[in-house]
Design an enzyme around this catalytic site. Sequence first.
Site, mmCIF file in Angstrom:
data_model
loop_
_atom_site.group_PDB
_atom_site.id
_atom_site.type_symbol
_atom_site.label_atom_id
_atom_site.label_comp_id
_atom_site.label_asym_id
_atom_site.label_seq_id
_atom_site.Cartn_x
_atom_site.Cartn_y
_atom_site.Cartn_z
ATOM 1 N N HIS A 83 0.824 -1.215 0.000
ATOM 2 C CA HIS A 83 0.000 0.000 0.000
ATOM 3 C C HIS A 83 0.858 1.264 0.000
ATOM 4 C CE1 HIS A 83 -3.422 -2.538 1.998
ATOM 5 N NE2 HIS A 83 -3.159 -2.898 0.757
ATOM 6 N N HIS A 240 -9.240 -1.896 -5.244
ATOM 7 C CA HIS A 240 -8.163 -2.251 -4.320
ATOM 8 C C HIS A 240 -7.186 -3.230 -4.967
ATOM 9 C CE1 HIS A 240 -5.998 -2.562 -0.592
ATOM 10 N NE2 HIS A 240 -5.910 -3.865 -0.832
ATOM 11 N N ASP A 244 -3.209 -2.664 -5.308
ATOM 12 C CA ASP A 244 -2.175 -3.649 -4.999
ATOM 13 C C ASP A 244 -1.249 -3.868 -6.190
ATOM 14 O OD1 ASP A 244 -2.911 -4.142 -2.370
ATOM 15 O OD2 ASP A 244 -4.072 -5.951 -2.843
ATOM 16 N N HIS A 267 -1.104 -10.760 -5.410
ATOM 17 C CA HIS A 267 0.309 -10.485 -5.151
ATOM 18 C C HIS A 267 1.225 -11.505 -5.827
ATOM 19 C CE1 HIS A 267 -0.857 -7.414 -2.383
ATOM 20 N NE2 HIS A 267 -1.437 -8.251 -1.549
#
Length: 313
Positions: A83, A240, A244, A267
């Site tokens: 973040h 979001h 990321d 991720h």
Amino acid sequence: MTNHIDRQTTLADQVTLTGIGVHSGKPATITLLPADAGTGIVFQRTDKDDAAEIPALWNRVTQTSLQTVLGDPSDNGLSTVEHLMAALAGMGIDNLIVEIDGPEMPIMDGSSAAFVDAIDQVGVKYLDRGRRYLKIKKAVRVDNGSAWCELKPYEGTRFEITIDFDTPLIGRQTFASDLTPLVFREDLSRARTFGYVKDVEQLWKMGFALGSSLENSVAIAEDKVLNPEGTRWPDEFARHKALDAVGDLSLAGLPILGLYRSYKGGHKMNNAILAKLFEDKSAYEIVEAPAFREIGHAENAGLAAAAFGPDVS
């Protein structure tokens, strides 16, 4: 078209933020310190006498299951960097030392908003050195079952992120936009992390997500959002995931000129696409801001070697 600001940046002054780690539930403080041109983003643990600096680079990533982890958090590493990295990339900050007093970044409200506010608080300083970019020359792709991601040539920096959940509350959502500081600030920076309550309860039993709460996550239970204020956008979930992706891809070490697309990514795949990219030297090139092309080749070679060395994680 490259960013209209061709000079490298740092912050005009240092700034400190305090919060809690989302997994440890313990207090966490970071201080963002201005850094010279060519430094990149570097993390430093202040709770360790012998802590080595950890550059924010893809080949220092050691875990991607719940968050992005650099190094070994049980030693000198740290977790949940994505973040902050998203805020720095989104707002165009090239060089910074990040001091942190423990193994986990503060989660703040689960988005990048507090980090953007911190940047605004002290302002941006432009340095007398040209910005360098990683230009995608040909497509690279990673597939993992029904999930996939790819980097493709593009005149600018663009993200097209699609998620597809089997709950009607989320379903299939896409965030697609060129990335600029204005877009990041208005459309991505306030998008919060999210999760299912049943998953969080399982993580608690495993010793994770001990700091997770409605203050820093969008909580989903039985196809409804438990947060009293609801979501900040109907598609906050896709936003979001895009946030990321901005943070994870910034671990390339230079701003990317190209299009990043993903479907059911996260991720792990964000890191995998960088590993795949750097396997093929013909898939990218490092370009300098036109006004600063007189920078010596020896210096460029040194920076390139540092940023794009072999995977040693």
